[in-house]
Write a protein that holds these residues in place. Structure first.
Motif, short mmCIF file in Angstrom:
data_model
loop_
_atom_site.label_atom_id
_atom_site.label_comp_id
_atom_site.label_asym_id
_atom_site.label_seq_id
_atom_site.Cartn_x
_atom_site.Cartn_y
_atom_site.Cartn_z
N GLY A 177 0.77 -1.25 0.00
CA GLY A 177 0.00 0.00 0.00
C GLY A 177 0.79 1.28 0.00
N ALA A 178 2.10 1.21 0.09
CA ALA A 178 2.91 2.43 0.01
C ALA A 178 2.93 2.96 -1.42
CB ALA A 178 4.33 2.16 0.50
N VAL A 179 3.28 4.23 -1.55
CA VAL A 179 3.38 4.89 -2.85
C VAL A 179 4.82 5.35 -3.04
CG1 VAL A 179 2.59 6.83 -4.26
CG2 VAL A 179 0.98 5.65 -2.75
N LEU A 180 5.35 5.16 -4.23
CA LEU A 180 6.73 5.58 -4.49
C LEU A 180 6.83 7.09 -4.41
CD1 LEU A 180 9.49 4.36 -5.26
CD2 LEU A 180 8.92 4.81 -7.65
N ALA A 181 7.76 7.57 -3.61
CA ALA A 181 7.91 9.01 -3.41
C ALA A 181 8.43 9.68 -4.67
CB ALA A 181 8.87 9.28 -2.25
N GLU A 182 7.90 10.87 -4.96
CA GLU A 182 8.42 11.69 -6.05
C GLU A 182 9.73 12.33 -5.59
OE1 GLU A 182 7.16 12.01 -9.04
OE2 GLU A 182 5.38 10.80 -8.67
N PRO A 183 10.58 12.76 -6.53
CA PRO A 183 11.82 13.46 -6.13
C PRO A 183 11.50 14.67 -5.24
CG PRO A 183 11.90 12.89 -8.46
CD PRO A 183 10.51 12.57 -7.99
N GLY A 184 12.17 14.74 -4.10
CA GLY A 184 11.98 15.86 -3.19
C GLY A 184 10.71 15.82 -2.36
N GLU A 185 9.98 14.69 -2.39
CA GLU A 185 8.67 14.68 -1.71
C GLU A 185 8.80 14.65 -0.19
OE1 GLU A 185 4.26 12.61 -2.00
OE2 GLU A 185 5.87 11.94 -3.34
N PHE A 186 9.85 14.05 0.36
CA PHE A 186 10.02 14.08 1.81
C PHE A 186 10.20 15.53 2.28
CE2 PHE A 186 11.06 9.68 0.88
CZ PHE A 186 10.48 9.00 1.94
N THR A 187 11.01 16.29 1.55
CA THR A 187 11.21 17.70 1.90
C THR A 187 9.94 18.50 1.66
OG1 THR A 187 13.59 17.61 1.48
CG2 THR A 187 12.56 19.77 1.37
N ARG A 188 9.21 18.16 0.61
CA ARG A 188 7.94 18.84 0.34
C ARG A 188 6.99 18.66 1.52
NH1 ARG A 188 3.04 17.11 -1.88
NH2 ARG A 188 1.82 18.75 -2.91
N ARG A 189 6.90 17.44 2.04
CA ARG A 189 6.02 17.21 3.19
C ARG A 189 6.52 17.93 4.43
NH1 ARG A 189 3.07 11.33 3.03
NH2 ARG A 189 2.42 11.45 0.85
N ALA A 190 7.84 18.00 4.59
CA ALA A 190 8.39 18.75 5.72
C ALA A 190 7.97 20.21 5.64
CB ALA A 190 9.91 18.62 5.75
N PHE A 191 7.96 20.76 4.42
CA PHE A 191 7.54 22.16 4.23
C PHE A 191 6.05 22.32 4.49
CE2 PHE A 191 5.62 25.02 0.99
CZ PHE A 191 5.92 26.21 1.61
N LEU A 192 5.24 21.45 3.89
CA LEU A 192 3.79 21.56 4.04
C LEU A 192 3.34 21.36 5.48
CD1 LEU A 192 2.57 19.64 0.85
CD2 LEU A 192 2.63 22.11 1.22
N LEU B 11 9.86 22.79 7.83
CA LEU B 11 10.79 23.66 7.14
C LEU B 11 10.04 24.85 6.55
CD1 LEU B 11 12.90 21.12 5.02
CD2 LEU B 11 13.53 22.12 7.20
N ASP B 12 10.65 26.02 6.56
CA ASP B 12 10.10 27.13 5.81
C ASP B 12 10.60 27.02 4.36
OD1 ASP B 12 12.64 28.95 5.41
OD2 ASP B 12 12.64 28.38 7.53
N LEU B 13 10.06 27.87 3.50
CA LEU B 13 10.35 27.74 2.07
C LEU B 13 11.82 27.95 1.76
CD1 LEU B 13 9.06 27.18 -0.64
CD2 LEU B 13 8.62 29.62 -0.89
N THR B 14 12.49 28.88 2.46
CA THR B 14 13.89 29.13 2.16
C THR B 14 14.76 27.94 2.56
OG1 THR B 14 14.15 30.28 4.28
CG2 THR B 14 13.64 31.62 2.37
N ARG B 15 14.43 27.29 3.70
CA ARG B 15 15.20 26.13 4.11
C ARG B 15 14.94 24.95 3.16
NH1 ARG B 15 14.26 28.40 9.33
NH2 ARG B 15 16.19 28.63 10.53
N ALA B 16 13.70 24.81 2.70
CA ALA B 16 13.41 23.75 1.72
C ALA B 16 14.22 23.96 0.46
CB ALA B 16 11.91 23.72 1.42
#
Length: 365
Positions: free
Chosen positions: A105-120, A124-129
């Motif tokens: 049931g897992a989904v393959l992460a898109e490039p940068g998606e872990f950091t995207r979720r950290a931002f959302l 992380l703020d946008l500049t750190r992302a």
């Protein structure tokens, strides 16, 4: 209520063989997915507090020893439940583990998606992302320094202070509207204006800091300057072949912000910047801000090209190579633009004649 977030997984270690490889998961079903694969002495793995667990992992091919690093949210990088499966660094076994997770049931992460979720999720703020991405892609010491400047939050810290100051200014301004000038709660307009000037100075300082920061690309920076309507934006569009080109207009002052693009030369690339036309008489707030950004870009440039409209300069004898308008002072090279026009003056020896319209002279430039 929104749809339930998916649980993503991806190989988080370098490709190729090695002693260990890492498969990372993040999302609401992380614990269930790990428990579906991992056993401890034949019993299901119990995940409670953050920790490291030695397990036997069923990868669909067989059972292999592994370590599970469990990081429950919100105390994780993404603020979701996160787990890392540290497995034997054999490419077929790693693919098998990832395959089992996807089947479960897992989904393959898109490039940068872990950091995207950290931002959302506010980790992380946008500049750190942006700094994370730049650090990952850094290929030189200069690029690493530029990325680190963002990652440590240099710009965000300045913005946070400014945001608090502006919020306070807004609050006391709105409160002051409720009081008559004779009331004790009234704040004189002069005091509000003084606070606004302090905030404006902070905004300008933050903008100047960002302009001085090394370009994210790590490429040498070339800056186009010159008088308004000299053809800088047309030249910029021609050189960078911009997907989002600079706006070109017959009206002076069209460009206010610094526009950036990559200029591909024969043997290397550079960062090309288009700036506002140099105008000492700029009066509007946006015009003055454009002039400040242009000055900051010049200060951080590796090379400054002054673009001159060959149709507007006064008559002169090219053999004398006379000095030009003061706007040319401080430039490393003069670009004598619009030579395709019938009224264009002959180019001095110290300049490179070009036409942004026809492309003439760009090879020499």
């Amino acid at each position: 209520m929104g749809a339930k977030a998916s649980t993503i997984c991806a190989v988080a270690s370098a490709p190729g063989g090695g002693a260990r490889a890492v498969v990372r998961l993040s999302g609401p079903d992380t614990a269930a997915l790990v428990k579906a694969l991992a056993r401890v002495d034949g019993e299901p793995l119990v995940l409670t507090q953050r920790g490291l667990h030695a397990v036997e992992l069923d990868d669909g091919i067989g059972v292999q020893p592994a370590l599970v690093l469990w990081m429950p949210g919100p105390g994780s990088y993404t603020r979701e439940d996160v787990a890392e499966l540290h497995v034997v660094g054999s490419a077929p076994l790693v693919r098998a583990v990832q395959g089992r997770l996807l089947e479960a049931g897992a989904v393959l992460a898109e490039p940068g998606e872990f950091t995207r979720r950290a931002f959302l999720n506010g980790r992380l703020d946008l500049t750190r992302a942006e700094g994370v991405l730049e650090l990952i892609e850094a290929r030189s010491a200069e690029e690493r320094r530029a990325a680190t400047a963002l990652l440590v939050g240099g710009l965000d810290e300045r913005i946070a202070i400014l945001r608090d100051e502006l919020e306070e200014l807004r609050a006391i301004t709105e409160a002051s509207l409720d009081f008559d000038e004779t009331d004790t709660g009234h704040i004189p307009i002069e005091d509000l204006a003084a606070r606004a000037r302090i905030s404006l100075a902070g905004i300008r300082a933050a903008s100047a800091w960002e302009a001085r920061r090394e370009p994210a690309s790590g490429l040498p920076r070339v800056v186009l300057t010159g008088a308004p309507n000299a053809g800088k934006s047309s030249l910029f569009n021609r050189l960078v072949d911009a997907q989002l080109p600079a706006l070109v207009s017959d009206h002076a002052g069209t460009t206010r912000d610094v526009l950036r693009g990559t200029w591909a030369l024969k043997t290397r690339r550079v960062e090309l910047c288009d700036t506002a036309g140099r105008d000492a008489a700029a009066a509007g707030v946006a015009d003055r801000a454009g002039q400040a950004q242009m000055a900051s870009a010049r200060e951080t440039a590796d090379l400054v090209l002054c673009v001159v409209d060959a149709t507007t300069v006064p008559a002169f004898d090219p053999a004398e190579d006379p000095a030009f308008d003061p706007a040319v002072a401080g430039a490393d090279l003069v670009v004598w633009n619009q030579i395709d026009r019938a009224e264009a003056r002959p180019a001095p020896r110290a300049s490179v004649p070009v036409s942004a319209v026809t492309g003439a002279g760009l090879e020499a430039l």
